[in-house]
Write an enzyme that holds these catalytic residues in place. Structure first.
Site, mmCIF file in Angstrom:
data_model
loop_
_atom_site.group_PDB
_atom_site.id
_atom_site.type_symbol
_atom_site.label_atom_id
_atom_site.label_comp_id
_atom_site.label_asym_id
_atom_site.label_seq_id
_atom_site.Cartn_x
_atom_site.Cartn_y
_atom_site.Cartn_z
ATOM 1 N N SER A 256 0.830 -1.196 0.000
ATOM 2 C CA SER A 256 0.000 0.000 0.000
ATOM 3 C C SER A 256 0.867 1.250 0.000
ATOM 4 O O SER A 256 2.082 1.189 0.176
ATOM 5 C CB SER A 256 -0.908 0.026 1.238
ATOM 6 O OG SER A 256 -0.120 0.191 2.409
ATOM 7 N N LYS A 257 0.212 2.398 -0.182
ATOM 8 C CA LYS A 257 0.928 3.671 -0.202
ATOM 9 C C LYS A 257 1.652 3.923 1.113
ATOM 10 O O LYS A 257 2.676 4.605 1.146
ATOM 11 C CB LYS A 257 -0.047 4.820 -0.489
ATOM 12 C CG LYS A 257 -0.599 4.816 -1.912
ATOM 13 C CD LYS A 257 -1.546 5.978 -2.142
ATOM 14 C CE LYS A 257 -2.080 5.957 -3.570
ATOM 15 N NZ LYS A 257 -3.035 7.073 -3.810
ATOM 16 N N ARG A 258 1.121 3.370 2.189
ATOM 17 C CA ARG A 258 1.735 3.577 3.496
ATOM 18 C C ARG A 258 3.127 2.970 3.590
ATOM 19 O O ARG A 258 3.906 3.325 4.465
ATOM 20 C CB ARG A 258 0.848 2.996 4.604
ATOM 21 C CG ARG A 258 -0.446 3.773 4.821
ATOM 22 C CD ARG A 258 -1.174 3.288 6.072
ATOM 23 N NE ARG A 258 -1.559 1.894 5.964
ATOM 24 C CZ ARG A 258 -2.679 1.484 5.368
ATOM 25 N NH1 ARG A 258 -3.492 2.360 4.811
ATOM 26 N NH2 ARG A 258 -2.971 0.197 5.321
ATOM 27 N N SER A 259 3.439 2.030 2.694
ATOM 28 C CA SER A 259 4.763 1.394 2.727
ATOM 29 C C SER A 259 5.876 2.375 2.379
ATOM 30 O O SER A 259 7.028 2.183 2.745
ATOM 31 C CB SER A 259 4.804 0.215 1.741
ATOM 32 O OG SER A 259 4.784 0.688 0.405
ATOM 33 N N GLY A 260 5.513 3.445 1.657
ATOM 34 C CA GLY A 260 6.515 4.444 1.292
ATOM 35 C C GLY A 260 7.275 4.116 0.018
ATOM 36 O O GLY A 260 8.064 4.929 -0.465
#
Length: 484
Positions: A256-260
């Site tokens: 996900s985008k949260r992974s960076g």
């Protein structure tokens, strides 16, 4: 077999996710492996998700990764327009939806939100509740439909799927998959705003553009029977389906985008090379028969066989990506490397030093360009360090012996005029020979004194030759004070 034609059909909704990049790459490799055509189609019919500037991101990403399309919005191959909103303006999707209505394979639905909210739901495979339409409007007479249309009543057009029996479709990765028709909801083909749904526009456009192989994520497996029924309803040839496995992070959760690091631009900003990202993404769910890992685009094209794509989820191994990037950096020619590396060096080094030489010193020691700052910061200023750093078993160095060596070599280095690497090495080697010291015994305290680090991108004399005479002597004098 007809000429292989694949397509990448992104929606302009922001940065390109790694999963979308893999879809584009696999579609490109399938086409090029068979000397076929690779098309770019912009799917912008979902106006609510449209992001300004996202089309430019698509073009930039494809150019940076070397995915050159043979046909697209900027390269008309006779199947244009290649932007769905432009195709929508021509009325093409409504035209084909009405063809299905005439065949009894679709129907107008005039149900309002209030009625739809009363319909029962069922739980899908992913545990989410799904609203199931009850075919209420399928029973409307032709006269009732025409009256509603004449009155301007809002409508959608739904696919008319059977409720009994089964539907079987073939995927080249997952094989034959059979589903009960009771699971096939009458999905919407044309929305109330007149725009086609993603699913319907895909089928129409893929057929009209002659697409032979459709590459997509395996989250679309459950939609495939509906696609197939559309192809069969039109009497069109069904393309080859290639569903790719899910990409997860190291904790086996969906990337996900949260992974960076979920998008191509994220990775470039983190100091990765585009070539590395392409190579790495190609291996997220596929590997060549010889298990080779480092491959340029030509090798990928030659070796890629989509039939070897895995079914199980692919783990985005960030550590492996960094290792791979380091291998690519080592192989870069110096000119290309310096173009990328020097901006990072300039951010750190403000002194009048040879930045090119500093950049080249760390070339084989970094995995991403953002590593450069940590490797070269000592050139600008010696970091705070403990005197225990002078103790080294291999060099047989202690704090006491280090103080002795530094005190001995200080006047020698003060008298030294030539501060080139070779001249300094010769001078210090001579000192070691005269005192019967091993090279490491002499160099360890000097390197520690001028760097303040245990690991450096070069030896003592290399570092001194970059720092220059005055700076090197100042650092040695401060080290003597520290040890005293």
């Amino acid at each position: 077999m007809s000429k292989v034609r694949t397509r990448f059909a992104p929606s302009p909704t922001g940065r390109m996710h790694v999963g979308n990049l893999r879809t584009a790459l696999y579609a490109y490799l399938i086409a090029k492996h068979e000397n076929g055509d690779f098309l770019l189609r912009i799917e912008d019919t979902d106006q609510e998700r449209y992001v300004e500037g996202a089309v430019d991101i698509i073009y930039r990403t494809m150019a940076a990764t070397g995915l050159q399309h043979d046909e697209g919005p900027d390269k008309d191959g006779g199947c244009g327009p290649y932007v769905q909103s432009e195709r929508q303006a021509s009325g093409i999707y409504m035209q084909y939806a009405k063809m299905l209505i005439d065949k009894g394979e679709a129907y107008y639905c005039f149900c309002d939100k209030e009625r739809l909210d009363t319909l029962h739901t069922k739980v899908g495979e992913d545990g989410k509740e799904i609203s199931v339409y009850d075919k209420h409007c399928l029973s409307l007479t032709k006269e009732e439909v025409e009256a509603n249309l004449a009155a301007g009543k809002p409508f959608v057009i739904r696919q008319n799927n059977p409720t009994t029996g089964t539907t079987t479709f073939h995927d080249d990765i997952y094989g034959d998959i059979t589903v009960d028709n009771s699971e096939l909801d009458d999905m919407i083909l044309i929305k109330s705003d007149g725009f086609p749904t993603y699913n319907f526009a895909n089928v129409v456009d893929d057929h009209l553009m002659g697409i032979t192989h459709v590459v997509r994520g395996n989250e679309y497996l459950s939609s495939s029977p509906k696609y197939n029924r559309l192809y069969e309803a039109f009497g069109w040839e069904v393309p080859v389906y290639v569903h790719c496995p899910l990409i997860t992070d190291e904790t086996h959760k969906k990337l996900s985008k949260r992974s960076g690091h979920s998008s191509f631009e994220d990775l470039i900003e983190q100091g990765f090379l585009a070539e590395t990202v392409v190579n790495f993404v190609a291996l997220l769910g596929w590997s060549p028969e010889d298990n080779q890992e480092i491959m340029d685009m030509d090798e990928l094209i030659r070796k890629f066989d989509y039939r070897h794509i895995n079914k199980s989820p692919a783990v985005f191994d960030y550590t492996k990506l960094k290792w791979m990037n380091g291998e690519y950096i080592k192989k870069m020619d110096d000119a290309a490397y310096l173009e990328r590396a020097l901006p990072y060096v300039r951010e750190v080094i403000k002194k009048d030093l040879d930045l090119t030489r500093i950049a080249l010193m760390v070339k084989s020691r970094i995995e991403v360009f953002t590593d450069i700052a940590d490797k070269i910061g000592f050139f600008e200023e010696v970091p705070e360090y403990e005197t225990a750093l002078y103790e080294n078993k291999k060099a047989k160095s202690t704090k006491e012996s280090s103080l002795m060596v530094l005190t001995d070599v200080l006047p020698i280095l003060e008298a030294q005029e030539d501060y080139s690497n070779d001249a300094l090495y010769e001078t210090l080697s001579k000192y070691g020979t005269e005192h019967e010291y091993k090279t490491n015994f002499v160099m360890w305290p000097i390197r520690t004194a001028v760097s303040g680090l245990q690991m450096t991108p070069g030896g003592a004399t290399e570092l001194m030759s970059v720092l220059g005479k005055e700076e090197s002597l100042n650092r040695i004098r401060k080290a003597i004070e520290k040890l005293s």
